[in-house]
Design an enzyme around this catalytic site. Structure first.
Site, PDB file in Angstrom:
ATOM      1  N   HIS A 150      64.406  44.090   2.608  1.00  0.00           N
ATOM      2  CA  HIS A 150      63.134  44.821   2.543  1.00  0.00           C
ATOM      3  C   HIS A 150      63.013  45.615   1.232  1.00  0.00           C
ATOM      4  O   HIS A 150      63.676  45.297   0.262  1.00  0.00           O
ATOM      5  CB  HIS A 150      62.963  45.689   3.790  1.00  0.00           C
ATOM      6  CG  HIS A 150      63.291  44.939   5.046  1.00  0.00           C
ATOM      7  ND1 HIS A 150      62.495  43.943   5.551  1.00  0.00           N
ATOM      8  CD2 HIS A 150      64.379  45.005   5.873  1.00  0.00           C
ATOM      9  CE1 HIS A 150      63.046  43.429   6.644  1.00  0.00           C
ATOM     10  NE2 HIS A 150      64.198  44.046   6.868  1.00  0.00           N
ATOM     11  N   GLU A 208      65.362  51.210   7.407  1.00  0.00           N
ATOM     12  CA  GLU A 208      66.323  50.151   7.130  1.00  0.00           C
ATOM     13  C   GLU A 208      66.460  49.892   5.638  1.00  0.00           C
ATOM     14  O   GLU A 208      67.574  49.682   5.134  1.00  0.00           O
ATOM     15  CB  GLU A 208      65.891  48.864   7.841  1.00  0.00           C
ATOM     16  CG  GLU A 208      66.810  47.679   7.584  1.00  0.00           C
ATOM     17  CD  GLU A 208      66.291  46.377   8.162  1.00  0.00           C
ATOM     18  OE1 GLU A 208      66.968  45.341   7.986  1.00  0.00           O
ATOM     19  OE2 GLU A 208      65.197  46.380   8.770  1.00  0.00           O
ATOM     20  N   HIS A 231      71.266  43.767   6.185  1.00  0.00           N
ATOM     21  CA  HIS A 231      70.158  44.217   7.021  1.00  0.00           C
ATOM     22  C   HIS A 231      70.673  45.110   8.138  1.00  0.00           C
ATOM     23  O   HIS A 231      71.884  45.306   8.305  1.00  0.00           O
ATOM     24  CB  HIS A 231      69.427  43.017   7.631  1.00  0.00           C
ATOM     25  CG  HIS A 231      68.564  42.262   6.671  1.00  0.00           C
ATOM     26  ND1 HIS A 231      67.186  42.367   6.661  1.00  0.00           N
ATOM     27  CD2 HIS A 231      68.897  41.400   5.679  1.00  0.00           C
ATOM     28  CE1 HIS A 231      66.702  41.592   5.697  1.00  0.00           C
ATOM     29  NE2 HIS A 231      67.719  40.988   5.096  1.00  0.00           N
ATOM     30  N   GLU A 258      73.491  41.540   9.950  1.00  0.00           N
ATOM     31  CA  GLU A 258      72.776  42.620  10.622  1.00  0.00           C
ATOM     32  C   GLU A 258      73.848  43.624  11.057  1.00  0.00           C
ATOM     33  O   GLU A 258      74.632  43.369  11.969  1.00  0.00           O
ATOM     34  CB  GLU A 258      72.015  42.098  11.840  1.00  0.00           C
ATOM     35  CG  GLU A 258      70.861  41.171  11.508  1.00  0.00           C
ATOM     36  CD  GLU A 258      69.569  41.892  11.146  1.00  0.00           C
ATOM     37  OE1 GLU A 258      69.608  43.127  10.974  1.00  0.00           O
ATOM     38  OE2 GLU A 258      68.537  41.217  11.042  1.00  0.00           O
TER      39      GLU A 258
END
Length: 271
Positions: free
Chosen positions: A65, A103, A158, A234
């Site tokens: 992101h 995040e 992530h 993740e």
């Protein structure tokens, strides 16, 4: 140095007069030179420094992101190729903890720590984004960065956002079924190495996604479009109170970074 002396004696004959011995020849010892004697001090042997085992290898770090995504919905909702014939939004805003820690900030902080540790070992580090205030890049562009760098490994960092507060643990995603050779054994080996290292370092595998910390995915553009060994980790569920506290703290971020760094080094060393 003493030289041997040649002694000459007369032979005796009947009634003859003995011939006196010849005079000794002058000394032939060399006259010392006024020039200084050559140095006999041994020279110090040159020492070569052995480079770190993975020096010169290339790692691409992809912090998920970006800080400007939420303010630019038109750009991040633009459809781009995502592999396997699919088109998907350029990027997303990512998730956050219940307290509002995003995040994108977590992934950028961890990636910076990982990158510094790898660079200190002589590894060339390339980032898909250089700050936490921009927009994107899109998932297809992130894949291109790894491909263009001819990366030995690409790791996308992530954090998840399951709405179930009890859901917790990390998982490592890889492209499956593979679309090229790099997505086969190399990516799967990278995924297993990251999984094993995180687990050894005390992190719990996901209780709600994948199996034993691994997740085969066919829908992630950054993985589908890669031609280099690539995984997406993740790190945990940001909606879980325990993991949210860890991800929000500098100490917790360092712990994640150290584990990911160790995993990348282990993978590179085994190649």
């Amino acid at each position: 140095m003493l030289t041997g002396l040649l002694l000459l004696t007369a032979c005796s004959g009947g009634g003859g007069t003995a011939t006196p011995p010849a005079a000794a020849p002058p000394s032939t010892s060399p006259v010392p030179s006024s020039s200084p004697a050559p140095s006999t001090v041994p020279s110090t042997p040159s020492t070569s420094v052995t480079p770190p085992p993975n020096a010169g290898k290339v790692v691409v770090l992809d912090p998920g992101h970006n800080g400007g995504n939420s303010a630019n919905p038109k750009e991040i909702n633009r459809k781009v190729p995502a592999g396997r014939g699919a088109m998907k939004p350029c990027n997303t805003t990512g998730t956050s903890t219940n307290a509002g820690y995003p995040e994108h900030a977590f992934t950028f902080a961890v990636a910076q720590e990982v990158g510094k540790a790898l660079a200190d070992k002589g590894i060339k580090v390339v980032y898909t984004r250089s700050d936490d205030t921009g927009v994107g890049p899109c998932v297809d562009e992130r894949a291109k960065i790894g491909n263009s760098a001819e990366a030995d490994a690409v790791v996308s960092i992530h954090a998840d956002g399951s709405t179930s507060a009890s859901a917790h643990g990390f998982h490592v995603a890889y492209s499956s079924p593979p679309l090229n050779a790099a997505q086969g054994e190399p990516s799967q080996k990278l995924a297993h190495t990251v999984r094993d290292t995180l687990r050894t370092d005390g992190f719990t595998t996901s209780t709600y996604i994948g199996s034993a910390g691994l997740s085969a995915r066919a829908d992630l553009g950054g993985l589908n479009l890669s031609t280099r060994p690539t995984v997406l980790v993740e790190c945990g569920n940001m909606r879980n109170a325990t993991e949210a506290a860890q991800m929000s703290s500098a100490t917790g971020q360092t712990r994640y970074a150290e584990a990911i760094t160790q995993a990348i080094e282990a993978y590179l060393t085994a190649q």
